[in-house]
Design a protein around this motif. Structure first.
Motif, PDB file in Angstrom:
ATOM      1  N   TRP A 153      -0.600  11.577   0.138  1.00  0.00           N
ATOM      2  CA  TRP A 153      -1.323  10.950  -0.983  1.00  0.00           C
ATOM      3  C   TRP A 153      -2.782  11.423  -0.971  1.00  0.00           C
ATOM      4  N   THR A 160       9.494  15.628  -0.911  1.00  0.00           N
ATOM      5  CA  THR A 160       9.938  14.755  -2.002  1.00  0.00           C
ATOM      6  C   THR A 160      11.326  15.193  -2.460  1.00  0.00           C
ATOM      7  N   SER A 185       0.851  -1.204   0.000  1.00  0.00           N
ATOM      8  CA  SER A 185       0.000   0.000   0.000  1.00  0.00           C
ATOM      9  C   SER A 185       0.880   1.245   0.000  1.00  0.00           C
ATOM     10  N   ILE A 223       3.010   9.428   4.567  1.00  0.00           N
ATOM     11  CA  ILE A 223       2.855   9.100   3.139  1.00  0.00           C
ATOM     12  C   ILE A 223       1.369   9.101   2.770  1.00  0.00           C
ATOM     13  N   ALA A 224       0.567   8.447   3.610  1.00  0.00           N
ATOM     14  CA  ALA A 224      -0.876   8.369   3.323  1.00  0.00           C
ATOM     15  C   ALA A 224      -1.513   9.752   3.344  1.00  0.00           C
ATOM     16  N   HIS A 227      -4.829  14.000  -3.728  1.00  0.00           N
ATOM     17  CA  HIS A 227      -6.010  13.547  -4.464  1.00  0.00           C
ATOM     18  C   HIS A 227      -7.266  14.308  -4.051  1.00  0.00           C
ATOM     19  N   GLN A 239       2.873   1.751  -3.174  1.00  0.00           N
ATOM     20  CA  GLN A 239       2.030   2.318  -4.239  1.00  0.00           C
ATOM     21  C   GLN A 239       1.796   3.813  -4.015  1.00  0.00           C
ATOM     22  N   MET A 240       1.501   4.168  -2.768  1.00  0.00           N
ATOM     23  CA  MET A 240       1.220   5.593  -2.487  1.00  0.00           C
ATOM     24  C   MET A 240       2.459   6.446  -2.761  1.00  0.00           C
ATOM     25  N   GLU A 241       3.632   5.950  -2.345  1.00  0.00           N
ATOM     26  CA  GLU A 241       4.856   6.728  -2.574  1.00  0.00           C
ATOM     27  C   GLU A 241       5.117   6.870  -4.073  1.00  0.00           C
ATOM     28  N   GLU A 242       4.894   5.769  -4.803  1.00  0.00           N
ATOM     29  CA  GLU A 242       5.075   5.828  -6.268  1.00  0.00           C
ATOM     30  C   GLU A 242       4.123   6.843  -6.893  1.00  0.00           C
ATOM     31  N   ASP A 243       2.890   6.828  -6.414  1.00  0.00           N
ATOM     32  CA  ASP A 243       1.889   7.776  -6.937  1.00  0.00           C
ATOM     33  C   ASP A 243       2.323   9.218  -6.664  1.00  0.00           C
ATOM     34  N   VAL A 244       2.769   9.467  -5.422  1.00  0.00           N
ATOM     35  CA  VAL A 244       3.153  10.834  -5.047  1.00  0.00           C
ATOM     36  C   VAL A 244       4.351  11.291  -5.886  1.00  0.00           C
TER      37      VAL A 244
END
Ligand SMILES: Cc1ncc(COP(=O)(O)O)c(C=O)c1O
Length: 422
Positions: free
Chosen positions: A301, A259, A71, A297-298, A305, A74-79
């Motif tokens: 993210w 980041t 989870s 991170i969450a 969004h 994925q969130m870090e990749e998205d950010v």
């Protein structure tokens, strides 16, 4: 001597602790009433609530273990993907970018400097005591990074407009210079350095250019969409190799989120730490921290969004409006703004030749419940504006008028600068 606190024998109930926690904050700056223009970024209660709830959902999860927590991976990749996109990193070709989330601007900067140092060492350079050339206005986090990493800092005077001076920076370079730095914007005056001209110097000498967009990374893209004219500052500029961009500033995420972004995966390799000489097996980590809070991170993210481009544009418009009104009011009181700030930070002080004690004014504002930073040489009051400051700009200016009058009555006696972080 104050008595040392000890762990209570018996635990206390949550309602009692909640009450105590509330009481502990009694003397804190009243940021919820928008009276702080530093440390806290107030985008509105709804955003704060999204950031908080998302944090709580993942507060126990640990991004040190991406295999255990896909989870968070994925969130870090998205950010990071969102950041690279906002900062115009190409989607195709050899330089499609890479990066990580970190605990804050300082960690992002330390990692940029470490990557740069290790990339130079990998090419055979003796990097001990090698230098970083940067404008006087660049954040002290670079001094911290240099201190930790065994490098030298060369701070170069800025122009009369408080901007980095690329020619003076060029003159300070030698064969042991590793990195050039520009800010977008710098903390003291909120000004975007001439990144394209600094990049030209970096390209001429094949030196790594880092852009410190800790403040502007999640603000400039939206200010530009609102028509604000600033020099190009991101991966659009050839020669920019890394960018630091903080989510816990104008990304409005919970604290502990920034980041670090690289132009290429090849560069990013030098950011990693790898070791295996201990009983628990090999470990590779991309950041200074080992354990990394899932909550941060969450939260980032979720806020990205939640707001989307439209949300960030709306927050940015409100900041720009607050800055416009405060600038007008400051000038109407006979003071001057330093340089030509176009984003969310500004500093102001007395007009040339006026002996107004600006730190006396700062104290008057502090006594009226306002909290903000200062700048020195020239002395001034520093504001880091939030969207919600558009609601209090008029009260701020009224109190500022009173504080200026009070300071004038005291006859131009210069107060000492209040100490930061004391
Ligand atoms: C331009 C700039 N760079 C770096 C930093 C350091 O960020 P942090 O306090 O998150 O470590 C700041 C903090 O205000 C900043 O304004």
């Amino acid at each position: 001597m104050t008595e040392r606190t000890r762990l209570p024998e018996q635990g206390e109930t949550w309602p009692r602790l909640q009450e105590r926690l509330g009481a502990l904050g009694a003397n804190d700056v009243d940021w919820r009433n928008k009276k702080s223009a530093v440390y806290v970024f107030h985008p509105g209660d709804d955003v704060i609530s999204v950031a908080k709830e998302a944090y709580a959902l993942y507060q126990s999860e640990n991004a040190l273990g991406p295999a255990a927590f896909p989870s968070l991976r994925q969130m870090e990749e998205d950010v990071v993907g969102i950041a690279l996109d906002l900062l115009h990193c190409p989607e195709e070709g050899p330089e499609t970018g890479a990066g990580n989330m970190t605990s804050g601007g300082t960690e992002s900067i330390i990692l940029a400097v470490k990557s740069c140092r290790d990339a130079a060492a990998a090419k055979g350079m003796d990097v001990r005591g090698a230098s970083i050339v940067l404008p006087r206005t660049a954040h002290l986090a670079f001094d911290k990074a240099a201190h930790y990493l065994g490098l030298e800092i060369r701070r170069i005077e800025v122009t009369s407009d408080f901007l980095a001076d690329p020619d003076a920076m060029r003159a300070a370079i030698d064969e042991r210079t590793l990195m050039l730095v520009g800010s977008a914007p710098c903390f003291p005056y909120g000004l975007v350095d001439p990144i394209p001209a600094i990049a030209e110097v970096a390209r001429e000498h094949d030196i790594w250019l880092h852009v410190d967009a800790c403040v502007g990374g999640y603000l400039n893209p939206f200010a530009e969409r609102e028509g604000v004219a600033i020099p190009e500052w991101d991966f659009r500029v050839e020669g920019v190799r890394t960018i630091s961009a903080d989510l816990h500033k104008y990304g409005y995420a919970a604290k502990g989120a920034s980041t670090i972004l690289h132009r290429s995966a090849e560069q990013h390799r030098h950011q990693l730490f790898q070791g295996d000489d201990w009983p628990a097996g090999a470990m590779t980590t991309p950041t200074v921290a080992g354990t990394r809070p899932g909550g941060a991170i969450a939260s980032a993210w979720a806020v990205l969004h939640y707001l989307g481009v439209e949300g960030y544009r709306e927050k940015t418009r409100r900041i720009l409006e607050a800055r416009r009104r405060i600038t007008q009011g400051v000038e109407a009181l006979g003071m001057r703004v330093y340089g030509d700030p176009r984003l969310a930070l500004m500093a102001f002080g007395p007009a040339e030749g006026d002996d107004l004690s600006i730190f006396g004014v700062w104290k008057g504002m502090h006594d009226r419940g306002w909290f903000s930073g200062v700048v020195q040489a020239p002395a001034g009051i520093h504001l880091m504006l939030s969207p919600s400051h558009d609601e209090v700009a008029d009260t701020y200016l009224k109190d500022l008028g009173e504080s200026v009058a009070e300071a004038r009555e005291q006859g131009g006696k210069q107060e000492a600068a209040p100490t930061r972080y004391a």
